[in-house]
Design an enzyme around this catalytic site. Structure first.
Site, mmCIF file in Angstrom:
data_model
loop_
_atom_site.group_PDB
_atom_site.id
_atom_site.type_symbol
_atom_site.label_atom_id
_atom_site.label_comp_id
_atom_site.label_asym_id
_atom_site.label_seq_id
_atom_site.Cartn_x
_atom_site.Cartn_y
_atom_site.Cartn_z
ATOM 1 N N ARG A 52 0.834 -1.211 0.000
ATOM 2 C CA ARG A 52 0.000 0.000 0.000
ATOM 3 C C ARG A 52 0.866 1.259 0.000
ATOM 4 N NH1 ARG A 52 -4.582 0.680 4.529
ATOM 5 N NH2 ARG A 52 -2.775 1.182 5.816
ATOM 6 N N LYS A 151 -2.752 6.882 0.944
ATOM 7 C CA LYS A 151 -2.492 7.243 2.341
ATOM 8 C C LYS A 151 -1.420 8.333 2.315
ATOM 9 C CE LYS A 151 -2.201 4.887 6.773
ATOM 10 N NZ LYS A 151 -3.305 5.604 7.401
ATOM 11 N N GLU A 184 -16.339 6.131 5.611
ATOM 12 C CA GLU A 184 -15.522 5.528 6.667
ATOM 13 C C GLU A 184 -15.404 6.535 7.802
ATOM 14 O OE1 GLU A 184 -11.371 5.030 5.593
ATOM 15 O OE2 GLU A 184 -11.469 6.690 4.180
HETATM 16 N N1 PXG Z 1 -9.295 4.810 7.187
HETATM 17 C C1 PXG Z 1 -8.388 5.805 7.289
HETATM 18 C C2 PXG Z 1 -8.720 7.118 6.721
HETATM 19 C C3 PXG Z 1 -7.161 5.561 7.939
HETATM 20 O O1 PXG Z 1 -6.273 6.545 8.016
HETATM 21 C C4 PXG Z 1 -7.875 3.274 8.332
HETATM 22 C C5 PXG Z 1 -9.050 3.576 7.679
HETATM 23 C C6 PXG Z 1 -7.614 1.870 8.779
HETATM 24 O O2 PXG Z 1 -6.677 1.247 7.905
HETATM 25 P P1 PXG Z 1 -5.726 0.065 8.386
HETATM 26 O O3 PXG Z 1 -4.935 -0.265 7.184
HETATM 27 O O4 PXG Z 1 -4.893 0.595 9.519
HETATM 28 O O5 PXG Z 1 -6.621 -1.046 8.807
HETATM 29 C C7 PXG Z 1 -6.907 4.283 8.503
HETATM 30 C C8 PXG Z 1 -5.658 3.972 9.279
HETATM 31 C C9 PXG Z 1 -1.281 7.067 12.206
HETATM 32 C C10 PXG Z 1 -2.693 6.835 11.807
HETATM 33 O O6 PXG Z 1 -0.984 8.048 12.856
HETATM 34 C C11 PXG Z 1 -3.017 5.931 10.801
HETATM 35 C C12 PXG Z 1 -4.335 5.753 10.405
HETATM 36 C C13 PXG Z 1 -5.315 6.451 11.020
HETATM 37 C C14 PXG Z 1 -4.988 7.372 12.028
HETATM 38 C C15 PXG Z 1 -3.672 7.564 12.424
HETATM 39 O O7 PXG Z 1 -0.403 6.249 11.888
HETATM 40 N N2 PXG Z 1 -4.624 4.890 9.359
#
Ligand code: PXG
Length: 286
Positions: A52, A151, A184
């Site tokens: 990703r 991301k 989401e």
């Molecule tokens: N949606 C969004 C917008 C995200 O940023 C998820 C869903 C869940 O994805 P995963 O792959 O983790 O199951 C995310 C997750 C950080 C941080 O500081 C990362 C996220 C969200 C908030 C903070 O690393 N990503």
């Protein structure tokens, strides 16, 4: 004691891990990131996160100067330098140091940062009680503007949503897309349980394709639970039997109210709890 940070091929003390004020990651949010967990010394779904990250980079025409295998090694070395076996791993790749002005071609080379730290989780009590979430007025970015699949370091869309949910005293912000369908949450994907089946918004709703989301869909299928990717309205959530959120940090967290409406019994649901148990077995025991 301070952390050791990976910065462009070197592991340095936290105090020395500095980035230029001319880095376009800072000036324009021009870069990509990942959040990964390690459980008992094993990095969970590492390949999926690397895939990703490199896909996000590709989508913004950013070439990461090291291979996925080298990135994997760099993460492991950083964890080892910090004596960590359980960790939250934050990978950041910025466009690099450039000049004022948008042109990314003025940036010499991407900067790679790896932070391995412990993580502050939602409290154990919240997993038992469940989360209250609210729909926010900030809609999720339209994919034609900035695809939520990427991301990127440009997380203002999510932060604006988070600010609204914090002001409302809620645990997460539910974001709709420009057509009014559920997308989401600010930092988590959303699922409901309806008539013993799981339903989650499809990629076309405009979401980050969460890695936890994918794992949960696979676990559910293995447990004989039907899984559907369907567009949903807020109404569909209000009349759900159960609701939960997924994310690398949150894992699987039950939702018990949405916009103050009680979901199901108002307690974490049976299927949610069964999935959380399976997920914990998988992450902890591999
Ligand atoms: N949606 C969004 C917008 C995200 O940023 C998820 C869903 C869940 O994805 P995963 O792959 O983790 O199951 C995310 C997750 C950080 C941080 O500081 C990362 C996220 C969200 C908030 C903070 O690393 N990503």
């Amino acid at each position: 004691m301070g952390l050791k940070i990976y910065l462009n091929g070197q592991i340095v003390p936290q105090e020395e891990a500095k980035i230029s004020v001319f880095d376009h990651g800072l000036l324009y949010g021009d870069g990509v990131f990942e959040g990964i967990r390690a459980y008992n010394g094993k990095i969970f779904t590492l390949q999926e996160h690397l895939d990703r990250l490199y896909a996000s980079a590709g989508a913004i025409s950013l070439t990461i100067p090291i291979s996925k295998a080298e990135m994997g090694e760099a993460i492991k070395n950083t964890m080892a330098a910090n004596n960590l076996t359980n960790s939250y791993i934050r990978l950041v790749v910025t466009r690099g140091v450039g000049k004022l002005g948008l042109d990314p071609n003025k940036c010499a080379r991407p900067q790679i940062i790896i932070i391995t730290d412990t993580i502050e989780l939602y409290s154990k009590a919240l997993y038992e009680k469940g989360l209250d979430i609210v729909t926010v007025t900030t809609i999720r970015n339209h994919f034609s503007a900035l695809d939520p699949k990427i991301k990127s370091l440009n997380y203002l869309n999510n932060i604006l949503a988070k600010i609204e949910s914090i002001r409302a005293g809620a645990g997460e912000a539910l974001m709709l897309n420009k057509d009014g369908y559920v997308a989401e949450c600010a930092g988590d994907n959303i699922f409901i349980v309806k008539d013993n089946a799981l339903i989650t918004p499809p990629a076309s709703a405009g979401i980050l394709i969460g890695i936890t989301r994918n794992v949960v869909m696979k676990l559910a299928a293995e447990m004989g639970i039907a899984v559907k990717e369907e567009l949903m309205t807020r109404c569909d959530l209000y009349i759900a039997d159960e609701c939960f959120l997924t994310g690398t940090a949150a894992e699987i967290i039950p939702v018990v109210t949405i916009d103050t409406r009680v979901i199901g019994t108002g307690k974490p649901g049976k299927i949610t709890q069964a999935l959380l148990k399976k997920y914990r077995d998988l992450t902890v025991h591999g």
